[in-house]
Design a protein around this motif. Sequence first.
Motif, PDB file in Angstrom:
ATOM      1  N   PRO A  96       0.796  -1.220   0.000  1.00 37.46           N
ATOM      2  CA  PRO A  96       0.000   0.000   0.000  1.00 37.46           C
ATOM      3  C   PRO A  96       0.836   1.282   0.000  1.00 37.46           C
ATOM      4  CG  PRO A  96      -0.563  -1.381   1.896  1.00 37.46           C
ATOM      5  CD  PRO A  96       0.514  -2.073   1.146  1.00 37.46           C
ATOM      6  N   SER A  97       2.094   1.205   0.363  1.00 32.60           N
ATOM      7  CA  SER A  97       2.937   2.403   0.370  1.00 32.60           C
ATOM      8  C   SER A  97       3.726   2.547  -0.931  1.00 32.60           C
ATOM      9  CB  SER A  97       3.894   2.366   1.565  1.00 32.60           C
ATOM     10  OG  SER A  97       4.748   1.246   1.463  1.00 32.60           O
ATOM     11  N   SER A  98       3.345   1.797  -1.949  1.00 36.27           N
ATOM     12  CA  SER A  98       4.039   1.817  -3.234  1.00 36.27           C
ATOM     13  C   SER A  98       4.001   3.221  -3.856  1.00 36.27           C
ATOM     14  CB  SER A  98       3.381   0.817  -4.185  1.00 36.27           C
ATOM     15  OG  SER A  98       3.897   0.946  -5.472  1.00 36.27           O
ATOM     16  N   PRO A  99       5.117   3.676  -4.421  1.00 37.81           N
ATOM     17  CA  PRO A  99       5.130   5.000  -5.058  1.00 37.81           C
ATOM     18  C   PRO A  99       4.264   5.075  -6.319  1.00 37.81           C
ATOM     19  CG  PRO A  99       7.265   3.918  -5.304  1.00 37.81           C
ATOM     20  CD  PRO A  99       6.427   3.056  -4.410  1.00 37.81           C
ATOM     21  N   THR A 100       3.849   3.942  -6.856  1.00 36.94           N
ATOM     22  CA  THR A 100       2.980   3.978  -8.035  1.00 36.94           C
ATOM     23  C   THR A 100       1.596   4.537  -7.696  1.00 36.94           C
ATOM     24  OG1 THR A 100       2.220   1.711  -7.682  1.00 36.94           O
ATOM     25  CG2 THR A 100       4.140   2.013  -9.111  1.00 36.94           C
ATOM     26  N   LEU A 101       1.260   4.592  -6.423  1.00 35.44           N
ATOM     27  CA  LEU A 101      -0.042   5.110  -6.008  1.00 35.44           C
ATOM     28  C   LEU A 101      -0.033   6.610  -5.744  1.00 35.44           C
ATOM     29  CD1 LEU A 101      -1.056   2.285  -3.513  1.00 35.44           C
ATOM     30  CD2 LEU A 101      -1.967   2.663  -5.799  1.00 35.44           C
ATOM     31  N   ASP A 102       1.151   7.231  -5.707  1.00 37.61           N
ATOM     32  CA  ASP A 102       1.248   8.649  -5.355  1.00 37.61           C
ATOM     33  C   ASP A 102       0.419   9.543  -6.272  1.00 37.61           C
ATOM     34  OD1 ASP A 102       2.887   8.028  -3.255  1.00 37.61           O
ATOM     35  OD2 ASP A 102       4.748   8.587  -4.275  1.00 37.61           O
ATOM     36  N   THR A 103       0.550   9.362  -7.576  1.00 40.14           N
ATOM     37  CA  THR A 103      -0.156  10.209  -8.537  1.00 40.14           C
ATOM     38  C   THR A 103      -1.664  10.027  -8.419  1.00 40.14           C
ATOM     39  OG1 THR A 103       1.708  10.032 -10.042  1.00 40.14           O
ATOM     40  CG2 THR A 103      -0.367  10.788 -10.974  1.00 40.14           C
ATOM     41  N   TYR A 104      -2.089   8.783  -8.317  1.00 38.51           N
ATOM     42  CA  TYR A 104      -3.523   8.520  -8.217  1.00 38.51           C
ATOM     43  C   TYR A 104      -4.075   9.049  -6.896  1.00 38.51           C
ATOM     44  CZ  TYR A 104      -7.984   6.077  -8.559  1.00 38.51           C
ATOM     45  OH  TYR A 104      -9.328   5.778  -8.619  1.00 38.51           O
ATOM     46  N   ALA A 105      -3.335   8.903  -5.813  1.00 39.06           N
ATOM     47  CA  ALA A 105      -3.777   9.413  -4.518  1.00 39.06           C
ATOM     48  C   ALA A 105      -3.921  10.929  -4.566  1.00 39.06           C
ATOM     49  CB  ALA A 105      -2.797   8.999  -3.432  1.00 39.06           C
ATOM     50  N   GLN A 106      -2.973  11.606  -5.190  1.00 35.76           N
ATOM     51  CA  GLN A 106      -3.061  13.063  -5.302  1.00 35.76           C
ATOM     52  C   GLN A 106      -4.256  13.467  -6.167  1.00 35.76           C
ATOM     53  OE1 GLN A 106      -1.042  15.266  -3.535  1.00 35.76           O
ATOM     54  NE2 GLN A 106      -2.703  16.607  -4.180  1.00 35.76           N
ATOM     55  N   GLU A 107      -4.519  12.688  -7.199  1.00 35.95           N
ATOM     56  CA  GLU A 107      -5.685  12.949  -8.045  1.00 35.95           C
ATOM     57  C   GLU A 107      -6.979  12.794  -7.248  1.00 35.95           C
ATOM     58  OE1 GLU A 107      -7.849  10.578 -11.627  1.00 35.95           O
ATOM     59  OE2 GLU A 107      -5.691  10.895 -11.866  1.00 35.95           O
ATOM     60  N   LEU A 108      -7.047  11.784  -6.383  1.00 33.58           N
ATOM     61  CA  LEU A 108      -8.238  11.593  -5.544  1.00 33.58           C
ATOM     62  C   LEU A 108      -8.444  12.789  -4.623  1.00 33.58           C
ATOM     63  CD1 LEU A 108      -7.876   7.827  -4.545  1.00 33.58           C
ATOM     64  CD2 LEU A 108      -9.480   8.809  -6.186  1.00 33.58           C
ATOM     65  N   LEU A 109      -7.366  13.333  -4.085  1.00 30.58           N
ATOM     66  CA  LEU A 109      -7.469  14.509  -3.224  1.00 30.58           C
ATOM     67  C   LEU A 109      -7.857  15.746  -4.027  1.00 30.58           C
ATOM     68  CD1 LEU A 109      -4.360  13.971  -0.938  1.00 30.58           C
ATOM     69  CD2 LEU A 109      -6.755  13.863  -0.231  1.00 30.58           C
TER      70      LEU A 109
END
Length: 134
Positions: A96-109
Amino acid sequence: MSRDDRGAVALLTALVSVVLLVVAGLAVDIGNTWARRGQLQVQADRAATYAAQFLPADDDAARLELAKGVAFYLACHPVLGQRQLDPTIPACPADPSSPTLDTYAQELLDEDMVTFPVRNQVKVVTPWARVDYG
C-alpha cells in the motif's frame, strides 16, 4: 367465430409478447444498474474503513498517506466497469505504500474524491463504473 375474427388471437399474442419482452429487458437492465450502484457503495465504505487506520490526517502528508490507502483499496478491489471509464486507476501494487499510487492518490485529493469532513472522518467517492445494457 366469424370469418373476420381469424388471426386476432395470434396478432394479440404477438403484440403482448413484444411488450413483455421489452419490459423484461428493462427490468434486467435496471436491476443491473442498481446492483452496480450497490457494489460502488460497498467499495466506498470498505475503502473508507481501510483508510481510517491513517486518521487523524491533520497535515498534507498525512492526507496523502490516507489517500494512498484509498487508492490502494480502489486499485486492488475495482468494481466491474471502472477501469473502462477511469483508466487512471493503477494496477494493484504489492504494497500500500508503493510509489505507483502517489499520482492517483493526489488525483483523488485534488478531485475531492477523498475529503475530510472533520478531523477524525474520511469521506470517499468512488470512480464511476460503466454499466453495459443488453
